[in-house]
Write an enzyme that holds these catalytic residues in place. Structure first.
Site, PDB file in Angstrom:
ATOM      1  N   LYS A  10       0.818  -1.215   0.000  1.00 49.35           N
ATOM      2  CA  LYS A  10       0.000   0.000   0.000  1.00 49.35           C
ATOM      3  C   LYS A  10       0.859   1.275   0.000  1.00 49.35           C
ATOM      4  CE  LYS A  10      -4.029  -2.157   2.219  1.00 49.35           C
ATOM      5  NZ  LYS A  10      -5.113  -1.965   3.213  1.00 49.35           N
ATOM      6  N   TYR A  50     -12.362  -2.650  -4.056  1.00 51.36           N
ATOM      7  CA  TYR A  50     -12.911  -2.809  -2.705  1.00 51.36           C
ATOM      8  C   TYR A  50     -14.445  -2.768  -2.695  1.00 51.36           C
ATOM      9  CZ  TYR A  50      -8.351  -2.444  -0.333  1.00 51.36           C
ATOM     10  OH  TYR A  50      -7.086  -2.673   0.150  1.00 51.36           O
ATOM     11  N   PHE A  58     -15.932   3.072   6.571  1.00 50.70           N
ATOM     12  CA  PHE A  58     -14.558   3.474   6.263  1.00 50.70           C
ATOM     13  C   PHE A  58     -14.259   3.480   4.760  1.00 50.70           C
ATOM     14  CE2 PHE A  58     -14.532  -1.107   7.307  1.00 50.70           C
ATOM     15  CZ  PHE A  58     -13.989  -1.641   6.151  1.00 50.70           C
ATOM     16  N   ARG A  86      -1.480 -14.339   4.470  1.00 51.43           N
ATOM     17  CA  ARG A  86      -2.218 -13.730   5.581  1.00 51.43           C
ATOM     18  C   ARG A  86      -1.450 -13.868   6.901  1.00 51.43           C
ATOM     19  NH1 ARG A  86      -6.789 -11.578   4.256  1.00 51.43           N
ATOM     20  NH2 ARG A  86      -7.770 -11.701   6.298  1.00 51.43           N
ATOM     21  N   THR A  92      -5.385  -7.236  10.508  1.00 50.74           N
ATOM     22  CA  THR A  92      -5.693  -5.992   9.773  1.00 50.74           C
ATOM     23  C   THR A  92      -5.280  -4.763  10.576  1.00 50.74           C
ATOM     24  OG1 THR A  92      -7.572  -7.106   8.765  1.00 50.74           O
ATOM     25  CG2 THR A  92      -7.579  -4.702   8.657  1.00 50.74           C
ATOM     26  N   ARG A 103       2.551  -6.249   9.160  1.00 48.61           N
ATOM     27  CA  ARG A 103       1.794  -5.106   9.693  1.00 48.61           C
ATOM     28  C   ARG A 103       2.332  -4.650  11.046  1.00 48.61           C
ATOM     29  NH1 ARG A 103      -3.834  -7.512   7.363  1.00 48.61           N
ATOM     30  NH2 ARG A 103      -4.061  -6.159   5.551  1.00 48.61           N
ATOM     31  N   ASN A 113      -2.140   0.309   6.616  1.00 52.89           N
ATOM     32  CA  ASN A 113      -1.699  -0.965   7.197  1.00 52.89           C
ATOM     33  C   ASN A 113      -0.778  -1.771   6.288  1.00 52.89           C
ATOM     34  OD1 ASN A 113      -3.670  -1.866   5.461  1.00 52.89           O
ATOM     35  ND2 ASN A 113      -4.696  -3.181   6.942  1.00 52.89           N
ATOM     36  N   HIS A 116      -2.189  -5.461   1.565  1.00 55.21           N
ATOM     37  CA  HIS A 116      -3.466  -6.156   1.415  1.00 55.21           C
ATOM     38  C   HIS A 116      -3.154  -7.554   0.929  1.00 55.21           C
ATOM     39  CE1 HIS A 116      -7.498  -7.228   0.077  1.00 55.21           C
ATOM     40  NE2 HIS A 116      -6.900  -7.732  -0.984  1.00 55.21           N
ATOM     41  N   GLU A 127      -9.550 -10.973  -7.467  1.00 52.38           N
ATOM     42  CA  GLU A 127      -8.587  -9.871  -7.340  1.00 52.38           C
ATOM     43  C   GLU A 127      -7.447  -9.983  -8.354  1.00 52.38           C
ATOM     44  OE1 GLU A 127      -9.431  -9.160  -2.562  1.00 52.38           O
ATOM     45  OE2 GLU A 127      -7.442  -9.828  -3.211  1.00 52.38           O
TER      46      GLU A 127
END
Ligand code: CMP
Length: 134
Positions: A10, A50, A58, A86, A92, A103, A113, A116, A127
């Site tokens: 990100k 998203y 949010f 993950r 998250t 993270r 964060n 993704h 995705e």
């Protein structure tokens, strides 16, 4: 089994100059980068990606953040790639992320964060197609 998953580094992590450190974590865990693109997302790109969060409070902040600077979009491949990614990312919310996760080590907040990752086989398929086609 061998899977593919979508990863996004990100804007916060790109701005912090930790693209390499994050990719190294994937590679050291046995995941292979099989596609990679640096990209400035448009508002439409982020909203479409998203879309499942469209009704969440949010959503507008998420789209604003994801378009605030370039991201690095990757396809990672390996044994159990979806769950492995993950695990490497951590929770998250970085305040809840386990030690030595991406993270925990690089993220500032639940919005900024760092990364993704696809959360299921179905979302990985969607995705990956969203950014890289079939
Ligand atoms: P990501 O895995 O990219 O998926 C959606 C993103 O929304 C999530 O990471 C967070 O960065 C962001 N977000 C902001 N607030 C929340 C929240 N309350 N719950 C889940 N995700 C949130």
């Amino acid at each position: 089994s061998v899977e593919r998953t979508l990863s996004i580094i990100k804007p916060d992590a790109v701005a912090k100059n930790v693209i390499g450190e994050i990719v190294t974590r994937f590679e050291k865990a046995g995941l292979k980068v099989v596609s990679m693109q640096m990209k400035q997302l448009s508002k439409e790109d982020a909203e479409g990606f998203y879309a499942e969060h469209k009704e969440r409070p949010f959503f507008a902040d998420l789209v604003a953040f994801m378009t605030s600077g370039p991201v690095v979009v990757q396809v990672l491949e390996g044994e159990n790639a979806i769950a492995m990614n993950r695990d490497l990312m951590g929770a998250t919310n970085p305040k809840e992320a386990a030690e030595s996760t991406i993270r925990r080590d690089f993220a500032e907040s639940i919005d900024a964060n760092a990364v993704h990752g696809s959360d299921s086989a179905a979302s990985a398929e969607r995705e990956i197609a969203y950014f890289f086609g079939a």
